[in-house]
Design a protein around this motif. Structure first.
Motif, short mmCIF file in Angstrom:
data_model
loop_
_atom_site.label_atom_id
_atom_site.label_comp_id
_atom_site.label_asym_id
_atom_site.label_seq_id
_atom_site.Cartn_x
_atom_site.Cartn_y
_atom_site.Cartn_z
N GLU A 143 0.65 -1.68 -0.30
CA GLU A 143 -0.41 -0.08 -0.18
C GLU A 143 1.01 0.83 0.19
O GLU A 143 1.92 0.89 0.58
N ARG A 144 0.24 2.38 -0.54
CA ARG A 144 0.86 3.71 -1.11
C ARG A 144 1.99 3.99 -1.07
O ARG A 144 3.15 3.70 -0.30
N ASP A 166 -4.06 10.78 1.25
CA ASP A 166 -5.48 9.72 2.53
C ASP A 166 -4.01 7.82 2.76
O ASP A 166 -3.35 7.30 2.12
N PRO A 167 -3.69 8.83 4.15
CA PRO A 167 -2.54 7.71 4.61
C PRO A 167 -2.87 6.01 4.75
O PRO A 167 -2.36 5.52 5.91
N SER A 168 -4.31 6.41 5.37
CA SER A 168 -5.45 4.94 5.80
C SER A 168 -4.66 4.13 5.09
O SER A 168 -4.66 3.60 4.10
N PRO A 169 -4.35 2.69 6.09
CA PRO A 169 -3.80 1.96 5.34
C PRO A 169 -5.51 0.75 5.91
O PRO A 169 -6.47 0.93 6.38
N VAL A 170 -5.51 0.00 5.27
CA VAL A 170 -6.54 -1.65 4.88
C VAL A 170 -6.05 -2.36 4.93
O VAL A 170 -4.61 -2.73 4.80
N ASN A 171 -6.60 -3.38 5.76
CA ASN A 171 -6.31 -5.02 5.77
C ASN A 171 -7.45 -5.51 5.23
O ASN A 171 -8.80 -6.09 5.89
N ARG A 228 -4.38 5.69 -5.78
CA ARG A 228 -4.68 6.23 -4.60
C ARG A 228 -4.77 7.38 -4.25
O ARG A 228 -4.00 8.03 -4.91
#
Length: 282
Positions: free
Chosen positions: A165-166, A219-224, A215
């Motif tokens: 991610e990111r 937006d720095p929010s991680p997802v799992n 993305r």
């Protein structure tokens, strides 16, 4: 007499007024000197990977209380440095936007400390139709087979999962410029990753197919996520695992009867009586 006193008072007032103006000017000059400082700013737009020259810079008075960290006060301290980020016209040139001293340019000069640059093959679909440009952040998706289903007697299970991610896009094809916002369909994208992420990406491209997911920049929010399978895609219930067939246990070997041991030897005597013979044991 009265006119003389009036003239004297007028002259005295003029002298005092001039002194006050002079004192105020001196004080204000001192205040300006103490509250501002020379800062080097960009005279033109400086793109990433450029070599800084004196023609690109100028100095401005900058409020001391609002001085950005890492700013420079003289242009000679920046001359010849390589930029690792775009610098807008009028923006202070900061140490964080410059490559280390001695860098000679190229892509290696804009890779952050502790990071690595890795290139992956893409096409017009994998590369988000060319909208994945230098400076953008992407997630990396891998489509592969889940081999764990074999352990329960089933076949391979297709799965699609976000594994990274990111991730910062450093360059597309052989271009690292971030000035152009037009989409570019290319066959390779260079990404900035940590050493751990490099290993994961190398494994991901060897076990499945990759896709880039563009993305939001802020937006720095991680997802799992658990990954998408055919069952989750179609809303099917998981099948009961098929138990492997049982194999018959091997028959126990039969015991082989051993012959009885001969009787222990005893003392015997052979007796002969005429034509008859007999054996007597004791």
């Amino acid at each position: 007499m009265r006119n003389t006193r009036a003239v004297i008072m007028l002259l005295l007032a003029l002298v005092l007024a001039g002194a006050a103006v002079l004192a105020a000017a001196v004080w204000m000059g001192g205040q300006n000197t103490q509250s501002s400082q020379k800062v080097v700013v960009a005279l033109v737009e400086i793109s990433v990977g450029s070599k800084v020259t004196p023609a690109m810079l100028r100095t401005l008075d900058w409020p001391t209380g609002a001085l950005p960290p890492g700013a420079f006060g003289e242009t000679k301290l920046i001359e010849g440095r390589i930029t690792r980020a775009n610098i807008s016209m009028g923006e202070p040139v900061l140490e964080s936007k410059l490559a280390p001293v001695g860098a000679t340019g190229g892509l290696s000069s804009i890779v952050a400390d502790g990071k690595r640059a890795m290139t992956v093959r893409v096409n017009d679909v994998v590369g988000v139709a060319g909208f994945a440009l230098p400076g953008n952040f992407v997630d990396i998706l891998v489509n592969t087979q889940d081999d764990r289903a074999k352990l329960t007697g089933g076949g391979e299970l297709a799965i699609s999962k976000i594994v990274l991610e990111r991730i910062l896009v450093l360059a597309v094809a052989q271009e690292s410029s971030r000035d152009d916002n037009k989409p570019k369909v290319v066959n390779a994208v260079t990404l900035e990753l940590t050493p751990d992420q490099v290993e994961k990406l190398d494994l991901a491209r060897s076990v499945g197919t990759l896709s880039l997911v563009l993305r939001n920049q802020i937006d720095p929010s991680p997802v799992n996520t658990e990954g998408a399978t055919k069952e989750s895609l179609l809303g099917l219930k998981p099948l009961n695992p098929v138990a492997p067939p049982r194999t018959a246990a091997p028959a126990a070997p039969r015991a082989v009867a051993r012959p009885a041991p001969p009787p222990p030897p005893t003392d015997s005597v052979k007796v002969i009586k005429g034509m008859d013979t007999s054996v007597q044991q004791f």
